[in-house]
Design an enzyme around this catalytic site. Structure first.
Site, PDB file in Angstrom:
ATOM      1  NE  ARG A 177      -7.553  -5.672  -1.285  1.00 24.51           N
ATOM      2  CZ  ARG A 177      -7.729  -4.474  -0.752  1.00 24.51           C
ATOM      3  NH1 ARG A 177      -8.669  -3.678  -1.208  1.00 24.51           N
ATOM      4  NH2 ARG A 177      -6.962  -4.056   0.232  1.00 24.51           N
ATOM      5  CD  GLU A 230      -6.016 -10.154   3.339  1.00 24.88           C
ATOM      6  OE1 GLU A 230      -6.685  -9.630   4.248  1.00 24.88           O
ATOM      7  OE2 GLU A 230      -4.803  -9.975   3.202  1.00 24.88           O
ATOM      8  NE  ARG A 259      -5.168   0.347  -1.956  1.00 19.84           N
ATOM      9  CZ  ARG A 259      -6.004  -0.218  -1.112  1.00 19.84           C
ATOM     10  NH1 ARG A 259      -5.877  -1.487  -0.810  1.00 19.84           N
ATOM     11  NH2 ARG A 259      -6.967   0.476  -0.560  1.00 19.84           N
ATOM     12  CG  HIS A 312      -2.061   0.913   1.136  1.00 19.43           C
ATOM     13  ND1 HIS A 312      -1.894   2.277   1.105  1.00 19.43           N
ATOM     14  CD2 HIS A 312      -3.392   0.698   1.037  1.00 19.43           C
ATOM     15  CE1 HIS A 312      -3.099   2.836   1.006  1.00 19.43           C
ATOM     16  NE2 HIS A 312      -4.011   1.907   0.964  1.00 19.43           N
ATOM     17  CB  SER A 341      -7.864   5.959   4.040  1.00 18.30           C
ATOM     18  OG  SER A 341      -8.705   5.751   2.947  1.00 18.30           O
TER      19      SER A 341
END
Lengths: 647, 134
Positions: A444, A434, A339, A268, A286
């Site tokens: 994802r 997951e 991401r 991320h 986030s």
């Protein structure tokens, strides 16, 4: 291809597959449901929604979780939102568009039929959650509000401030509570699954350890559902909760369930950077912040020096001195690239020496433009709790100075291989959320994990498991005195005794931290053949060392977190090797899996569809060896293309 | 080790909307005023930590119970069975031995999520209305 690898994808056009399949599969009548037992392991969005829905249908459900209450499952930490194709903003969203975005975001390594179904049921989830009383954000007219997430050019993300995961989980947990109060579900908090029981090749129960008393318990059922999430904590430092682990999934693998794409991990791009060697947890900021936040590093090296020496603040660097590198490299998607792309771009800048903090491993996420345009109150309303969290941890007010962020491990796309029914290669063993591999391919998209967990739990598994259980209505409950239970329990007791007997010097965390370093350096954001081979060697050495020198204090028959950790780390030391093996095998770059040997001139991923358009499905063999099978990915409806977020 | 199992039991007594999976109306079928949705979200941000009970001289769980009752009562979806919910959850809380609320506001001061005791006022109103109808 192994004969066990039958994905059971229904015939027919993409848009009709799920409808046709639902019509074709069997159902169990209400009276017979009462005779059937189902075990659900895990109470995150997948597990809680599945357990509640199955209980409502009339099955006898037992639900297990390692935390003190189902509400503490790690889904609670998800911040930004959940995708659905309502098209409320009238921006031309559709099932097909979400399907296509997900396939493309996953770099064409996921299964078409599963992804289409996911997009198809996404709207039902929003309706369900609203009916449960989930307080989604709304506009003044009283209707639901949306925002954007990476990899999409439409606004399809529903949210409840920055606590969407918490609110969705409270909704599923409330439904679970209702089912518990009606006696349809029995809840076992603070229980950890340690083994899967197979009888005649079918999943028939589990062995658990009561984490408070240490008691080893036996539970039988007609089917077992694994909803224990991913194995990202193998990296030690990750955005996962400290207790999230891969042990349940790994025990299923060792009992014969195939493992799909173990080498696909998500990194991320926006986490609070690592502050030091003693740290054991990373905090996510986030992805929704990239709606209004702009990512940049200074253009000039002298500004970097001054920043590192704290001679200037970021806000003092003028506009022309800033390199908004995502907007520069990806004009069409800008700050909202997926991401994996955003993470690699941050790494590229930091590797080139433009990292903005003392460690050189951070970039800025800046809200000044948005605050100017929209006003501080709008930003506060959208992200207030995230800004507050950031300030609490970093002691910098993000309304005045940009946030500093750096990529970190966040999610695992790989997981137990499942067919279209979400059944693993072991009959009666299902994996959802997951914990399975099916929907996200090599990467994802943001706000899709919540969607997948709830899609599987509310709307897919309750249908497909009925098809299997319809064949079990004559079958008596399995006696927990069956030799399979005896044998498994004995093995677990031996393993625990062995851990205590080592009486070594270093705690389990010591090995976990070292393992994390190996994984991050060689099996992280950037991988190459030599590094992966070295990782495999290093992991083996570390594993031997662990079994010779780990120290597990205390006793088994008590609350013993060191024992819990040691058991989980022992499994991580095995999972990690399979991850590296899978990454080594896949000599292409796709999504989050970036092989340095396979990149374009401008540093983007380069797929090899000719040779790697398959799911790698690993099978556990005797003597702890692993054999790979392939599930070919046949794209019937989508044309394979190079991912392009530039124009 | 803190055992918060009592909170689960209180929520099991009625901290939900009685809908099964499936067969629900479209998410936009019933508009909800933004102010109500926001206030519902304020209450729903409770993390169930129990700091309110720990700090209360009466060991009252009123702020915890109120956050759930209030959050759902503010939404049309939860309003349908609001009376039943308030009675059931308060009864369970009393049964489990939590103390009474004497409005010291210690819970509000301690709450890490800043949940206001306004929600306790709403719980009291919900409870009173429900009892009056009995």
């Amino acid at each position: 291809m192994s004969e066990k690898l039958n994905a059971k994808i229904p015939e027919g056009p993409l848009m009709e597959k799920w409808t046709r399949h639902k019509a074709a599969i069997r159902v169990v009548n209400p009276a017979n449901k009462l005779k059937l037992d189902i075990i659900v392991v895990g109470t995150g969005l997948g597990g809680a929604s599945a357990a509640a829905s199955l209980g409502e249908l009339g099955y006898n459900v037992k639900v297990f979780c390692i935390s003190d209450s189902p509400r503490r499952a790690h889904s609670v930490a998800a911040q930004g939102g959940i995708n659905a194709v309502k098209n409320y903003p009238n921006d031309n969203d559709s099932i097909y568009r979400l399907f296509h975005d997900t396939i493309k975001g996953g770099d064409y390594r996921s299964r078409e039929a599963n992804v289409y179904r996911l997009a198809e049921v996404s709207n039902l989830i929003i309706d369900q959650c609203v009916a449960q009383g989930v307080p989604f954000a709304r506009d003044y007219g009283g209707l639901l509000d949306n925002r954007s997430f990476g990899g999409a050019q439409v606004s399809r993300t529903f949210y409840a401030r920055g606590q969407t995961g918490q609110q969705l989980l409270l909704g599923a947990y409330a439904s679970l509570n209702r089912a518990i109060s009606k006696g349809q579900v029995k809840s076992y908090p603070r229980h950890e699954m340690l083994d899967l029981i197979l009888i005649d090749g079918h999943a028939n129960g589990i062995i658990t350890r009561n984490l408070v008393t240490g008691e080893i318990e036996r539970h039988s059922a007609h089917a077992v559902v694994i909803a224990t999430g991913g194995y990202g904590n193998v990296f030690f430092l990750s955005t996962n909760a400290m207790n999230s682990n891969g042990s349940a999934v790994w025990q299923c693998y060792k009992k014969g369930a195939f493992f799909g794409n173990p080498g696909f991990e998500q990194i991320h791009p926006s986490c609070i950077p690592i502050s030091g060697d003693q740290q054991s947890k990373l905090t996510l900021m986030s992805e929704s912040l990239r709606n209004d936040g702009r990512v940049w590093v200074p253009k000039k090296k002298e500004d970097i020096e001054k920043l590192r020496n704290k001679q200037i603040k970021a806000s003092q660097i003028p506009e022309e001195g800033r390199d908004y590198y995502l907007e520069r490299r990806y004009p069409a998607f800008g700050n909202l690239v997926p991401r994996d792309v955003a993470s690699r771009a941050a790494k590229e800048r930091c590797d080139a020496g433009y990292g903005v903090n003392e460690t050189g491993l951070a970039v800025f996420l800046d809200f000044s433009t948005a605050i100017q345009h929209l006003g501080k109150h709008v930003i506060e309303e959208r992200y207030g709790n995230l800004f507050q969290m950031y300030e609490k941890i970093v002691d910098v007010n993000p309304y005045n100075e940009p946030m500093m962020i750096y990529p970190a491990i966040h999610y695992t796309m790989g997981g137990l291989w499942v067919d279209y029914n979400l059944q693993t290669t072991i009959p009666g063993l299902y994996a959802i959320g997951e914990a399975n591999f099916s929907d996200h391919g090599g990467n994802r998209l943001g706000a899709s994990a919540l969607m997948q967990g709830l899609a599987d739990g509310y709307f897919i598994l309750p249908y497909t498991i009925g098809d299997y259980l319809a064949g079990k209505i004559q079958e008596k409950k399995t006696d927990t005195n069956h030799p399979a239970f005896e044998k498994a329990e004995k093995k677990i007791n031996e393993k625990i005794a062995k851990l205590f007997a080592i009486k070594g010097i270093e705690p389990a965390d010591y090995y976990h931290r070292l393992l994390g370093k190996i994984m991050w350096n060689y099996v992280g954001m950037s991988r190459n053949e030599a590094g992966l081979k070295k990782a495999i060697e290093d992991i083996r050495v570390l594993r031997d060392e662990f079994w010779k020198n780990v120290c597990v204090p205390g006793e088994n028959n008590e609350f013993n977190q060191e024992l819990e950790k040691a058991l989980r780390v022992a499994d991580f030391l095995e999972i990690s090797e399979l991850m590296a093996m899978d990454a080594l095998n896949r000599k292409e770059s796709c999504g989050g899996h970036f092989r340095e040997e396979m990149q374009t001139e401008d540093g983007e991923t380069k797929r090899d569809d000719q040779n790697f358009s398959y799911v790698s499905c690993w099978e556990h063999k005797d003597n702890d060896t692993h054999e790979m099978h392939k599930e070919p990915l046949n794209y019937e409806f989508v044309k394979l293309a190079t991912r392009n977020y530039k124009d | 080790m803190v055992n918060r199992g009592a909170f689960d039991k209180i929520l099991q007594a009625g901290g939900f909307v009685s809908v099964n999976t499936g067969g629900v109306p479209d998410g936009n079928a019933i508009p909800v005023a933004k102010e109500k949705a926001d206030e519902s979200m304020d209450a729903a941000s409770c993390i169930g930590c129990g700091a309110c009970v720990a700090t209360c001289k009466n060991s009252s769980a009123m702020l915890f119970v109120a956050s759930r009752v209030s959050s759902l009562a503010l939404l049309p979806q939860g309003k349908v069975e609001a009376a039943r919910r308030a009675k059931a959850m308060v009864a369970k809380m009393d049964e489990l031995g939590f103390g009474s609320c004497t409005n010291t506001q210690a819970c509000e001061a301690e709450c890490p999520k800043g949940i206001s005791i306004t929600h306790i006022a709403r719980l009291n109103r919900e409870y009173l209305c429900a009892k009056l109808k009995d």
